[in-house]
Design an enzyme around this catalytic site. Sequence first.
Site, PDB file in Angstrom:
ATOM      1  N   CYS A  94      -3.340 -33.369   7.794  1.00  0.00           N
ATOM      2  CA  CYS A  94      -2.951 -34.209   8.931  1.00  0.00           C
ATOM      3  C   CYS A  94      -4.189 -34.585   9.745  1.00  0.00           C
ATOM      4  O   CYS A  94      -5.026 -35.335   9.269  1.00  0.00           O
ATOM      5  CB  CYS A  94      -1.874 -33.519   9.759  1.00  0.00           C
ATOM      6  SG  CYS A  94      -0.930 -34.654  10.791  1.00  0.00           S
TER       7      CYS A  94
ATOM      8  N   GLU B 262       1.974 -26.711   4.067  1.00  0.00           N
ATOM      9  CA  GLU B 262       1.863 -25.309   4.465  1.00  0.00           C
ATOM     10  C   GLU B 262       2.989 -24.848   5.380  1.00  0.00           C
ATOM     11  O   GLU B 262       3.085 -23.660   5.729  1.00  0.00           O
ATOM     12  CB  GLU B 262       0.521 -25.089   5.171  1.00  0.00           C
ATOM     13  CG  GLU B 262       0.472 -25.486   6.642  1.00  0.00           C
ATOM     14  CD  GLU B 262       0.470 -26.982   6.920  1.00  0.00           C
ATOM     15  OE1 GLU B 262       0.472 -27.361   8.106  1.00  0.00           O
ATOM     16  OE2 GLU B 262       0.466 -27.780   5.959  1.00  0.00           O
TER      17      GLU B 262
ATOM     18  N   HIS C 221       2.307 -31.998   5.690  1.00  0.00           N
ATOM     19  CA  HIS C 221       2.139 -30.548   5.865  1.00  0.00           C
ATOM     20  C   HIS C 221       2.868 -29.783   4.764  1.00  0.00           C
ATOM     21  O   HIS C 221       4.071 -29.527   4.860  1.00  0.00           O
ATOM     22  CB  HIS C 221       2.689 -30.120   7.223  1.00  0.00           C
ATOM     23  CG  HIS C 221       1.950 -30.667   8.393  1.00  0.00           C
ATOM     24  ND1 HIS C 221       0.930 -29.988   9.026  1.00  0.00           N
ATOM     25  CD2 HIS C 221       2.075 -31.853   9.043  1.00  0.00           C
ATOM     26  CE1 HIS C 221       0.466 -30.719  10.027  1.00  0.00           C
ATOM     27  NE2 HIS C 221       1.145 -31.857  10.065  1.00  0.00           N
TER      28      HIS C 221
END
Length: 235
Positions: A88, A176, A174
């Site tokens: 990001c 994660e 994202h």
Amino acid sequence: MRSHIFQHVPFEGPGSIEPWLRAAGHHVTRTPFYTDGTTLPDVPDIDLLIVMGGPMSVNDEQQFPWLVAEKAFIRRTIDAGKPVLGICLGAQLIASAMGARVYPNPTREIGWFPIHGCTAPGTNNFSFPSSVDVFHWHGETFDLPPGATPLASSAACQLQAFQLGTSVIGLQFHLETTPASARDIVTHCSAELIPGDHVQDAATILSATPEQYRTINHLMDTVLAFLLDTHGCNA
């Protein structure tokens, strides 16, 4: 092996990344830019740099002067041939450090929406699925850095991921994210949840299934393995 994390706000941490790295035998260190007196490591001392997200813009150098030093460090790390992963804001910082323009996307993209892989077959680039739902939270985009290859797109944002050489991958989304980190960003950034075609409400975001999290976390694992295996860092 030593992996170093650049973290810009306390509520956007490495999520599923850190447990994977520790399980792979990596010593994990970090620079928390949101605290006073942060110091940067020496480039030769790290084997992997991970640059996390954050609500600021890469262009906010007057408000956040450390952005200047951070971008310079990212550039030195890339020039040294070390693996770098940006997520990001982190991807936008890589783009900026490598001379590309970062600017507002026509629309915010927040929530669970599909990306579409666009890697040409037979290349040395990472390959994303033709379609997979991932977690987004961004309002800016960037031009492709010189020499980079696009890896994925979405309906709301043409450039969702890129690869530079075999060492560098930038992701607008994202992979994660965990249930806990999703709750954290919803709590701290709820003002950005302005209704739109590509912005989900908090309840929809937080209703994601365990399978959705497993899918994106596994995809993150494969991205990390790709970068480390390419550079012989998974001994």
